[in-house]
Scaffold this motif. Structure first.
Motif, PDB file in Angstrom:
ATOM      1  N   ASP A 137      55.861 -49.802 -13.708  1.00  0.00           N
ATOM      2  CA  ASP A 137      56.672 -50.629 -12.813  1.00  0.00           C
ATOM      3  C   ASP A 137      57.907 -51.090 -13.572  1.00  0.00           C
ATOM      4  O   ASP A 137      57.871 -52.051 -14.344  1.00  0.00           O
ATOM      5  N   GLY A 138      59.040 -50.401 -13.354  1.00  0.00           N
ATOM      6  CA  GLY A 138      60.255 -50.704 -14.092  1.00  0.00           C
ATOM      7  C   GLY A 138      60.743 -52.121 -13.890  1.00  0.00           C
ATOM      8  O   GLY A 138      61.178 -52.792 -14.835  1.00  0.00           O
ATOM      9  N   THR A 139      60.676 -52.620 -12.683  1.00  0.00           N
ATOM     10  CA  THR A 139      61.144 -53.977 -12.398  1.00  0.00           C
ATOM     11  C   THR A 139      60.301 -55.018 -13.136  1.00  0.00           C
ATOM     12  O   THR A 139      60.819 -55.980 -13.717  1.00  0.00           O
ATOM     13  N   ALA A 140      58.995 -54.843 -13.129  1.00  0.00           N
ATOM     14  CA  ALA A 140      58.100 -55.791 -13.814  1.00  0.00           C
ATOM     15  C   ALA A 140      58.250 -55.723 -15.326  1.00  0.00           C
ATOM     16  O   ALA A 140      58.025 -56.715 -16.026  1.00  0.00           O
ATOM     17  N   MET A 141      58.643 -54.558 -15.842  1.00  0.00           N
ATOM     18  CA  MET A 141      58.769 -54.400 -17.284  1.00  0.00           C
ATOM     19  C   MET A 141      60.069 -54.984 -17.840  1.00  0.00           C
ATOM     20  O   MET A 141      60.183 -55.225 -19.041  1.00  0.00           O
ATOM     21  N   GLU A 142      61.040 -55.233 -16.991  1.00  0.00           N
ATOM     22  CA  GLU A 142      62.328 -55.734 -17.474  1.00  0.00           C
ATOM     23  C   GLU A 142      62.213 -57.056 -18.255  1.00  0.00           C
ATOM     24  O   GLU A 142      62.753 -57.183 -19.356  1.00  0.00           O
TER      25      GLU A 142
END
Length: 287
Positions: free
Chosen positions: A269-274
């Motif tokens: 999950d790219g958004t959660a990893m930011e």
């Protein structure tokens, strides 16, 4: 060369070994006792001196009867020849000053009844008190010269002089070379590292290790215990009564939380990893 190495038992502060009560106070009776880590450097300095110049090394400690195990550990690991324990109830609760008076009296008794002493080695500070005062105060009572923060040393036995390198900490760490006549006290720095460059030194080191394995197996036969009467000490000037230190308060050690909050994140999950990357970026190396 005849040396005495001062060592102390301290609580084992390794993870999982320390026991605290419900208020966060250390429970010494439930916490294992180990040799003060900084004393290992003093023992290594004494061993190096013996390997290079021959002689005898005695371990000395002040504390309860259980400290005999600390002295036994010194014999096993750094090959002391014998041990001296200064111990009785009158010595309990001593601050650094009362400890120094007792230990210096033990050294003087050793010099009078056993043999004269060239060097006394001590560690930088203890893991429980961390004052770094006992070694210098003991030396003051003996009226000897002292060299602190020693990282390397050697002896000129003919001139009876010690030459040492000591670490001077400041804006920029510097190494200072000093000389002093014997007898003297040496307080080792944690940066001290023994050196055995000659083959003869390494062979002597190996022989001492073999001798000690037999000696340490029967440590009680090499242990001498002196109480305050043996040292001719007035109870009014030792132990708690002889300790001028006044403790105004004691702050309990804060307990770590038994449970920690965790947020589960899907690495895909790219958004959660930011936010995770933003948190870790200051600690990352390179570009």
């Amino acid at each position: 060369m005849r040396s005495i190495v001062l060592t102390k038992g301290v609580p084992d502060f390794s993870e999982g070994a320390v026991s605290f009560d419900e208020d966060g106070h250390l429970e010494r009776g439930k916490t294992p006792t180990v040799m003060n880590p900084n004393d290992a450097f003093a023992l290594e300095a004494a061993l190096q001196t013996r390997v290079r110049h021959g002689g005898h090394v005695s371990g000395m400690s002040m504390g309860p009867p259980g400290y005999a195990e600390v002295l036994e550990g010194a014999m096993e690991s750094v090959y002391t020849d014998d041990s001296y324990l200064l111990s009785d109830r009158e010595l309990a609760a001593s601050d650094t000053w009362a400890t120094a008076i007792t230990v210096s009296s033990g050294i003087e008794k050793y010099r009078e009844e056993v043999a004269d002493v060239d060097l006394v080695f001590a560690g930088f500070k203890t893991a429980d008190g961390e004052t770094g005062q006992t070694g210098p105060q003991t030396c003051w009572a003996l009226e000897w010269p002292i060299v602190t923060h020693v990282i390397a040393l050697d002896i000129d036995p003919d001139e009876r002089r010690l030459r040492a390198k000591r670490l001077v900490e400041g804006d920029v760490d510097e190494i200072e070379t000093v000389e002093t006549p014997l007898p003297c006290m040496v307080v080792t720095d944690p940066e001290f590292e023994p050196t055995y460059r000659k083959a003869s030194h390494r062979l002597t080191h190996k022989e001492l290790r073999a001798e000690t394995q037999e000696r340490a197996a029967d440590h009680d036969e090499h242990l001498t215990t002196w109480d305050h009467a043996d040292l001719n000490l007035d109870p009014d000037y030792i132990g708690l009564d002889g300790s001028p230190t006044i403790v105004s308060s004691v702050d309990p050690i804060p307990k770590a939380p038994s449970e920690r909050e965790a947020t589960m994140i899907d690495p895909d999950d790219g958004t959660a990893m930011e936010p995770v990357l933003e948190e870790l970026q200051p600690f990352a190396g390179g570009d």
